[in-house]
Design a protein around this motif. Structure first.
Motif, PDB file in Angstrom:
ATOM      1  N   GLY A  81       0.618  -0.764  -0.347  1.00 48.90           N
ATOM      2  CA  GLY A  81       0.141   0.042   0.016  1.00 48.90           C
ATOM      3  C   GLY A  81       0.794   1.050  -0.147  1.00 48.90           C
ATOM      4  N   THR A  82       0.585   2.229   0.749  1.00 51.87           N
ATOM      5  CA  THR A  82       0.806   3.905   0.296  1.00 51.87           C
ATOM      6  C   THR A  82       1.538   3.447   1.847  1.00 51.87           C
ATOM      7  OG1 THR A  82      -1.096   4.951   1.201  1.00 51.87           O
ATOM      8  CG2 THR A  82      -0.912   5.175  -0.976  1.00 51.87           C
ATOM      9  N   ILE A  83       2.924   4.209   1.653  1.00 52.45           N
ATOM     10  CA  ILE A  83       3.605   4.963   2.826  1.00 52.45           C
ATOM     11  C   ILE A  83       2.633   5.330   3.939  1.00 52.45           C
ATOM     12  CG2 ILE A  83       5.936   5.825   3.546  1.00 52.45           C
ATOM     13  CD1 ILE A  83       7.213   4.839   1.096  1.00 52.45           C
ATOM     14  N   VAL A  84       2.613   5.312   5.001  1.00 51.98           N
ATOM     15  CA  VAL A  84       2.460   6.169   5.944  1.00 51.98           C
ATOM     16  C   VAL A  84       3.080   6.742   6.695  1.00 51.98           C
ATOM     17  CG1 VAL A  84      -0.078   5.224   5.346  1.00 51.98           C
ATOM     18  CG2 VAL A  84       1.894   4.527   7.145  1.00 51.98           C
ATOM     19  N   LYS A 114      -1.418   4.396  13.433  1.00 51.01           N
ATOM     20  CA  LYS A 114      -3.004   4.283  13.336  1.00 51.01           C
ATOM     21  C   LYS A 114      -3.689   4.232  11.666  1.00 51.01           C
ATOM     22  CE  LYS A 114      -3.847   9.043  13.304  1.00 51.01           C
ATOM     23  NZ  LYS A 114      -5.058   9.955  13.924  1.00 51.01           N
ATOM     24  N   GLU A 115      -2.596   5.078  10.501  1.00 48.32           N
ATOM     25  CA  GLU A 115      -2.895   4.925   9.378  1.00 48.32           C
ATOM     26  C   GLU A 115      -2.559   3.696   8.785  1.00 48.32           C
ATOM     27  OE1 GLU A 115      -0.796   8.284   8.472  1.00 48.32           O
ATOM     28  OE2 GLU A 115      -2.806   9.151   7.798  1.00 48.32           O
ATOM     29  N   VAL A 116      -1.846   2.314   9.660  1.00 48.24           N
ATOM     30  CA  VAL A 116      -1.376   1.123   9.253  1.00 48.24           C
ATOM     31  C   VAL A 116      -2.247   0.351   8.666  1.00 48.24           C
ATOM     32  CG1 VAL A 116      -0.059  -1.126   9.670  1.00 48.24           C
ATOM     33  CG2 VAL A 116       1.024   1.263   9.968  1.00 48.24           C
ATOM     34  N   SER A 117      -3.864   0.162   9.647  1.00 45.19           N
ATOM     35  CA  SER A 117      -4.955  -0.836   8.786  1.00 45.19           C
ATOM     36  C   SER A 117      -4.969   0.029   7.112  1.00 45.19           C
ATOM     37  CB  SER A 117      -5.679  -0.677   9.549  1.00 45.19           C
ATOM     38  OG  SER A 117      -6.211   0.454   9.947  1.00 45.19           O
ATOM     39  N   ARG A 118      -5.291   1.747   6.820  1.00 47.80           N
ATOM     40  CA  ARG A 118      -5.582   1.362   5.684  1.00 47.80           C
ATOM     41  C   ARG A 118      -5.012   1.287   4.814  1.00 47.80           C
ATOM     42  NH1 ARG A 118      -3.428   6.070   2.932  1.00 47.80           N
ATOM     43  NH2 ARG A 118      -3.123   7.094   4.866  1.00 47.80           N
ATOM     44  N   SER A 119      -2.762   1.102   5.255  1.00 51.79           N
ATOM     45  CA  SER A 119      -2.404   0.679   4.124  1.00 51.79           C
ATOM     46  C   SER A 119      -1.983  -0.413   3.840  1.00 51.79           C
ATOM     47  CB  SER A 119      -0.767   1.718   4.422  1.00 51.79           C
ATOM     48  OG  SER A 119      -0.038   1.253   2.966  1.00 51.79           O
ATOM     49  N   TYR A 120      -2.898  -1.280   4.614  1.00 53.92           N
ATOM     50  CA  TYR A 120      -2.911  -2.861   4.327  1.00 53.92           C
ATOM     51  C   TYR A 120      -3.980  -3.043   3.651  1.00 53.92           C
ATOM     52  CZ  TYR A 120      -5.182  -7.129   5.653  1.00 53.92           C
ATOM     53  OH  TYR A 120      -5.575  -8.963   5.553  1.00 53.92           O
TER      54      TYR A 120
END
Length: 216
Positions: free
Chosen positions: A74-77, A81-87
């Motif tokens: 995914g994208t670099i965060v 808390k943004e890790v789940s979005r990248s996953y």
């Protein structure tokens, strides 16, 4: 990472040993076939480094010249808390990659193009689109020769001369095939707008077939 076989037990250790003992990298399994890596990206690093890491991991799983693994990121965060979005992005990239980019074993969320849009369409809308364009037929019902011609024509940016040369057929033969396709579908692939419609339709059909396969 998704392997195409049941894990033999050492995939996780292979990946962990490759990444080393950096305290901020985290590796875990999701199920029998999936591994997640949460990787620290330094300030001077970016997507090039992520891609290189993915390629090195890929090389660990080569079997008979065919890697039995697909890797997506995914994208670099900037925050935990943004890790789940990248996953979630990586998970989507894995699926979209398997549908539209079968030849690629490493894929980034940022390179999905129109595949990302099609993947998020509801199936009823896709069916309506295919019915509208092809009047109930499906583009994957065309014979192998027609599909090969279409794909090669797209590969060569709608260039008749280059396509006929690569297919080892006379230019007039290609023109005949394109005319025949136009009569059966109402779409002339030599016209840019019609070509775009046809290309999207082929991608939509691929997506629908993939989603159907998950239902069984």
């Amino acid at each position: 990472m998704e392997t195409n076989r049941e894990k033999d037990g050492n995939e996780l250790e292979k990946v962990r040993s490759l990444l080393g003992s950096k305290s901020k990298d985290f590796t875990t399994t999701v199920d029998e076939k999936n591994i997640i890596v949460v990787k620290e990206v330094l300030e001077n690093e970016g997507y090039d480094e992520l891609n290189k890491t993915a390629e090195v991991i890929l090389s660990l799983f080569h079997t008979n010249d065919e890697p039995e693994i697909h890797i997506a990121y995914g994208t670099i965060v900037n925050e935990i808390k943004e890790v789940s979005r990248s996953y979630k992005e990586a998970r989507m990239a894995l699926d979209v990659g398997k549908i539209f980019f079968e030849e690629r074993h490493v894929i980034a969320y940022s390179t999905l193009g129109i595949g990302r849009l099609i993947y998020q369409l509801p199936i009823p809308l896709c069916k309506m689109f295919i019915k509208e364009i092809f009047d109930g037929k499906s583009p994957d019902e065309f014979d192998e020769e027609t599909l090969t011609t279409i794909n090669k024509f797209f590969e060569n940016s709608l260039n008749v001369s280059e396509t006929s040369r690569q297919l080892y057929i006379h230019r007039n033969t290609l023109v005949y095939r394109l005319d025949k396709l136009q009569k059966s579908t109402g779409l002339d692939l030599r016209v840019f707008e019609d070509a775009i419609t046809f290309k999207i339709a082929l991608m939509v059909v691929k997506y629908m077939k993939y989603m159907e396969s998950l239902d069984y």
